[in-house]
Structures are given as structure tokens and as C-alpha cells.
Design a protein around this motif. Sequence first.
Motif, PDB file in Angstrom:
ATOM      1  N   PHE A   1      66.074  56.733   2.104  1.00 14.47           N
ATOM      2  CA  PHE A   1      65.439  57.097   0.790  1.00 14.47           C
ATOM      3  C   PHE A   1      64.115  56.305   0.523  1.00 14.47           C
ATOM      4  O   PHE A   1      63.394  56.603  -0.496  1.00 14.47           O
ATOM      5  N   ASN A   2      63.817  55.259   1.367  1.00 15.16           N
ATOM      6  CA  ASN A   2      62.634  54.790   1.533  1.00 15.16           C
ATOM      7  C   ASN A   2      61.858  54.932   2.927  1.00 15.16           C
ATOM      8  O   ASN A   2      62.100  54.708   4.034  1.00 15.16           O
ATOM      9  N   ARG A   3      60.912  56.108   2.778  1.00 17.24           N
ATOM     10  CA  ARG A   3      60.065  56.670   3.829  1.00 17.24           C
ATOM     11  C   ARG A   3      58.677  56.945   3.785  1.00 17.24           C
ATOM     12  O   ARG A   3      58.112  57.004   2.522  1.00 17.24           O
ATOM     13  N   ILE A   4      58.133  56.745   4.874  1.00 15.19           N
ATOM     14  CA  ILE A   4      56.485  57.057   5.099  1.00 15.19           C
ATOM     15  C   ILE A   4      56.348  58.282   5.389  1.00 15.19           C
ATOM     16  O   ILE A   4      57.016  59.003   6.385  1.00 15.19           O
ATOM     17  N   GLU A   5      55.417  59.183   4.437  1.00 17.24           N
ATOM     18  CA  GLU A   5      54.984  60.216   4.961  1.00 17.24           C
ATOM     19  C   GLU A   5      53.255  60.362   5.128  1.00 17.24           C
ATOM     20  O   GLU A   5      52.746  59.844   4.406  1.00 17.24           O
ATOM     21  N   GLY A   6      52.939  60.946   6.044  1.00 13.68           N
ATOM     22  CA  GLY A   6      51.606  61.070   6.297  1.00 13.68           C
ATOM     23  C   GLY A   6      51.074  59.871   6.913  1.00 13.68           C
ATOM     24  O   GLY A   6      51.510  58.818   7.364  1.00 13.68           O
ATOM     25  N   SER A   7      49.787  59.772   7.138  1.00 13.65           N
ATOM     26  CA  SER A   7      48.841  58.656   7.755  1.00 13.65           C
ATOM     27  C   SER A   7      47.718  58.718   7.217  1.00 13.65           C
ATOM     28  O   SER A   7      47.306  59.430   6.521  1.00 13.65           O
ATOM     29  N   GLY A   8      46.829  57.535   7.536  1.00 12.84           N
ATOM     30  CA  GLY A   8      45.611  57.252   6.948  1.00 12.84           C
ATOM     31  C   GLY A   8      45.491  55.954   6.639  1.00 12.84           C
ATOM     32  O   GLY A   8      46.324  55.208   6.611  1.00 12.84           O
ATOM     33  N   ASP A   9      44.181  55.737   6.287  1.00 13.92           N
ATOM     34  CA  ASP A   9      43.824  54.071   5.919  1.00 13.92           C
ATOM     35  C   ASP A   9      43.817  53.924   4.242  1.00 13.92           C
ATOM     36  O   ASP A   9      43.589  52.753   4.081  1.00 13.92           O
ATOM     37  N   VAL A  10      44.129  54.890   3.692  1.00 10.67           N
ATOM     38  CA  VAL A  10      44.407  54.833   2.247  1.00 10.67           C
ATOM     39  C   VAL A  10      46.007  54.852   2.035  1.00 10.67           C
ATOM     40  O   VAL A  10      46.556  55.946   2.788  1.00 10.67           O
TER      41      VAL A  10
ATOM     42  N   LEU B   1      59.615  55.489  -2.518  1.00 10.65           N
ATOM     43  CA  LEU B   1      60.500  54.338  -2.359  1.00 10.65           C
ATOM     44  C   LEU B   1      61.714  55.184  -3.384  1.00 10.65           C
ATOM     45  O   LEU B   1      61.299  55.788  -4.332  1.00 10.65           O
ATOM     46  N   GLY B   2      63.067  55.128  -2.844  1.00 10.68           N
ATOM     47  CA  GLY B   2      63.936  55.791  -3.424  1.00 10.68           C
ATOM     48  C   GLY B   2      65.134  54.464  -3.979  1.00 10.68           C
ATOM     49  O   GLY B   2      65.728  54.612  -4.913  1.00 10.68           O
ATOM     50  N   PHE B   3      65.085  53.574  -3.065  1.00  4.65           N
ATOM     51  CA  PHE B   3      66.025  52.346  -3.165  1.00  4.65           C
ATOM     52  C   PHE B   3      65.089  51.397  -3.591  1.00  4.65           C
ATOM     53  O   PHE B   3      64.375  50.875  -2.843  1.00  4.65           O
ATOM     54  N   THR B   4      64.863  51.093  -4.973  1.00  5.11           N
ATOM     55  CA  THR B   4      63.715  50.531  -5.365  1.00  5.11           C
ATOM     56  C   THR B   4      64.067  49.163  -6.082  1.00  5.11           C
ATOM     57  O   THR B   4      63.616  48.380  -6.557  1.00  5.11           O
TER      58      THR B   4
END
Length: 603
Positions: A230-239, A263-266
Motif C-alpha cells: 500500500f506504499n507504492r510508486i506510480e509513474g516517473s519524472g523529475d518532479v 502512501l497507505g501505511f502512514t
Amino acid sequence: MNILEDSGKDLLLGNEAIVRGLIEAGVRVASTYPGTPSSEIGNILEEISEKAGMYFEFSSNEKVAFEVSAAAAIAGVRSFAFMKHVGINVAADTLMTLAYSGVNGGMLILSADDPSAHSSQNEQDNRYFSTISLLPMMEPSTPAEAKEMIGYAYEISEKLSLPVIYRTTTRVNHARSIVEFGPIKDTKAKGHFVKDTQRFVNIPAFAKNNRLRLLELNKKAHELSEVSPFNRIEGSGDVGVITSGVSYTYIKEYTSGAAILKLGFTNPLPERKIAEFIKGKRYIIVVEELEPFLEDQIFRICAQNNLSVPIYGKRSGHLPREWEFSPDTMKRLKDLLTVRAMPSPLAPIGMKLPNRPATLCAGCPHRGMYAATKKAVGKREVVYCSDIGCYTLGVQPPFSTADLVICMGGGAGAAGGFEKATDQKAIAFIGDSTFFHSGITPLISAIFNGHSIVMVILDNRTTAMTGHQPNPGTGRSFGSVNTEPISIEALVKGLGVKFIETIDPYDMKAAEKIMKDALDFDGVAVVISKCPCPLELKKSKTLVIRECHVNQSKCIHCHLCLKTIACPALVAKGETVMTDATACIGCGMCANVCPKGAIEVMK
């Protein structure tokens, strides 16, 4: 679709999805004190809990609800305590020490936060309870995720032998989305308490060691957070955008041009994952409602990892700390992200719709009690201490009977303070459910300390504002549970109160006389305004509908009925007063105040 079915999918309210998650997780004990935005969870469980093999109760307050579920989890049974955000304040005493002792079966504590205070007295951000208690916390973003996250949260709870705070917000509880049904876990319905004095008896000598145990479990929770799906990265880029809860949905729908760390596990935060995400970014935007809970920790993580990256959010002034977000909030990020065009509003319909302020319903017995109280008070200087519930609406004209509203039971406690610190008489209005929740203790204190106050218990035979749930004064009757109502009169008499009167607020002349006597009484006076809520009677199909009719030949157009009770079923057209047959229930309250007998109750 039936929420108890083995498989399928349905369009569910967030609170319905949470109930489905509880069923799939095999939860066996659930408890609450009702409060919006979590109310529907209890309403549903009241109907289906026995079929689901679950024990469920409406407790007298949130602290008791917390302790019921805590005991079940200590005995090894999966449990669920849920409440609105301010309810955590009531339960906090238990929460802080339960973190030290922990649990043996999974336990979730749902805090339904209310950004923008839609139905609450404040916007308190309960994420901070997770940091001061050192308990893990999870936050879903959508109803579908709310269901999916529950089973995982119970696994985390059992791995750590700790309760998990499960934080939702109004837009998750009350949104709808498609929810896929999963398998139902078979768990034990009965546990056994294994005595462990050093763990469960938190006297100072044992609490010190339990604190060390909690800190070690917190380290383990950090590791679980790092690998949480539930803590995951989506997409890409420098921002980079770091977000959680419902804010994630606004970012996904209305912005582009950035990598997102969702973030889901906060709590604890996945600090290594956050640091790695930040590396190489031109800047980071932290998007979260209410307080800069994530943002401040991300500043710390950057400092500890020697990351010199600009961070934008609440501290930079790009996002507000007040109120919930909306699609329009995303416009404030237009200099940092690509913000998509907002949906066009509907075309104007050529007329301005009137405002509809919240008001007491037609036939609400509280109107009669407030009107009688105002007449009894006359020119006497009083302080009206109100409370949380429908009767808070007494703040509006013509009643103006709410000078102070703090929290559940707060008015009853404050009344004694005003009586001792001023020369003004204090009247404390409190509802029947609120009286059982947190009104008995201040009443005892007033008796014990010799206060001279008037407590008016507005007993409308239900917990009205949160959805007509039962309370100890109504008893319970569903499934195999059948308990008798607790008599408020007998309870108050048992405390030693000398002045006790029960009145029908529709009989305003009698109510006025009793309130005058109560105001003159030297000591604690308790007046019980006992009359069922008409909406509850409609719900139970026991309301006898009549209609009040204004005899125009007798009406002198004094408008005293409008000025005294302001019932929405009374309508003024110029000088003429009429009744709205679609709203009037024929309670006769207006007839009681008409000086000429022009208002007649018709069958």
C-alpha cells in the motif's frame, strides 16, 4: 447484492465497503458509539452482525467501545472498535496504555476524521495519535481500497501484536465505488485470556518494560512499512508528489507531470523508500489534508539523508491547512504541476435557490422545550450551555439557547463553572444518548460540589442526529439481544437529586411552569423533556399523523406562533399564517402558543 455473499461485486458506500472488509477478515467482535461519518458502519452491523457470526454492540461511549474490543483482541479474537475522530479523545486514555500491553488477536481502531467539520465541532487530525501512541496506522484512499486494506491491516496487527489505527475521512466513508468481493476468512469466535501480569497490568514497574517492548515493535513496524504493497510508486519524472488518503484521488484525476509516491501505511513511514523516491527530483510536492503530518516528517527525512530538495505543500503556502481538499484545490499547484481543466458547472437554471440552514424538524419536541425555557427565563440573565446533537440547533433564532458548545457532556460540566464564577444562572441542555455517554459524571460532580444549576435532559428516545441508533435509555432489541431501557428518572433519583420533573414539551404551559420552579430551586434541578423524535416514530411506523389548521377568522396576525417556535410547517404569506400540510405532523405545539385559539389540530 447482499453484502454477506461469498463473491461478486457491488457499488458500495465507503462505510459499506468497510463492513464487507470486516466480514472478509473474519472479525468476531465490533463495538462503537455512533458518530458521523462512521455511523453507517454500526447501522449495517446492527442488521447483519449475527448472520455474519459477529458480536456487535452500541456502547455507552467510545471509551467503553474501545475496551470491549480491546478485551476481545487480548483474548485472541479479531475485533474492531470504530468512532468519529473526536471519539478517539474519549477513548485515548485506554488507547495509550493498550499500546503498551498490545493484543493477541488482530484489532483495528477506526478513526473517521471529518475535514471541513461537516458534522463535527472541529477538524482534528487524528494521524498524530499514531505518533504519540507509537501504533501503526493505515489510510485508504477509496471505498474499494478501504475494503482491501482491512484484511492486510489485521495481518499487520497480528504480526506486531498491536492494535492498528485505521484512519478514514468523510470523502472515503461517504463516497461510492465498485467493490470486488473476496473470500471470507474463517477465524475463531471465542478466545481465551491467558494471564500475563507484567504485560497486562501496567503499574509503573511493568509499564517501563512494556515501553521498551513497544519501541522494539515500532522498529519492526518500520520494516513492514518499507515493503507494504500500500506504499507504492506510480509513474516517473523529475518532479515527485507524495500523498495519502483521498488527496491521492485528486492528484490522480486532475494533475499530471509527476511521479507519485502513494502512501497507505502512514505510520511508521517507509523512510528508506521516501528517501530513494526523493533522490534526483527537482522538487517534491506533499499533498495531504489538514495538518502537515507527512510534510514535516519528509523535511526530517531529507535532513537526515542529506537531501537538498525543495519541498512544497502547506509550509510553503501552496496548500491550505484548513478544510478538506477538492478538485479546485489542485489549481493551487498549477505552477508546479500540469493541472487538467476542471469539469464545467451545470448551466444556471435562471433562479437563485434559497439557502436552507440546518434547523430542527417540524414537530421536533426540542422546539417546545426551548420556547418554554425562554418564557420561563424572561429577563433573568442565564447562560445556556448546550451539547453535541440535534439540540445544538437551538443556537438559531428565535430560541438562541446555545451560548456554549464544546464537546459531548461539555455543557453539563461547564454549567457548574459558570454558576461558581459568575452571578448568572446556568442551564445545561443535554440529549438522552449524550447523558448516558458523558452527562452522568458532570451531574454527579455538580451534586458533590453543591452547584446550583438546571440540567435539561432532552429525551427524544433515540440517538437522533447520527441516524437513530439505540442508547441505554431505549434498550436494544434486534436478533437475540433484548434489553430493557434504563430509566433516566430512576438513575437521577438514585444520585440524590432532589428536584426532578418529567414533562411533555408539547405541553408548553406546563413546561414553562416547571422551568420557572427549576430556575428558582437552590441546588441541582433536573428537568427531563420526554417525547419521541417524530422521525423515529416515522421510521417505526408509529407516528399518528394529524394536521394543524389556522382558522383565519380567529387569527389576529400577531405572528406569535412564528416568533415563539418557528416551526417550518408554519408559513407566512404576507400577514397571513398558514400551515404546510406536507410538513405538519399535527403535534399541536403551535396551537399551545396561539393566544386566540386560532390554530386547531385536525384529525
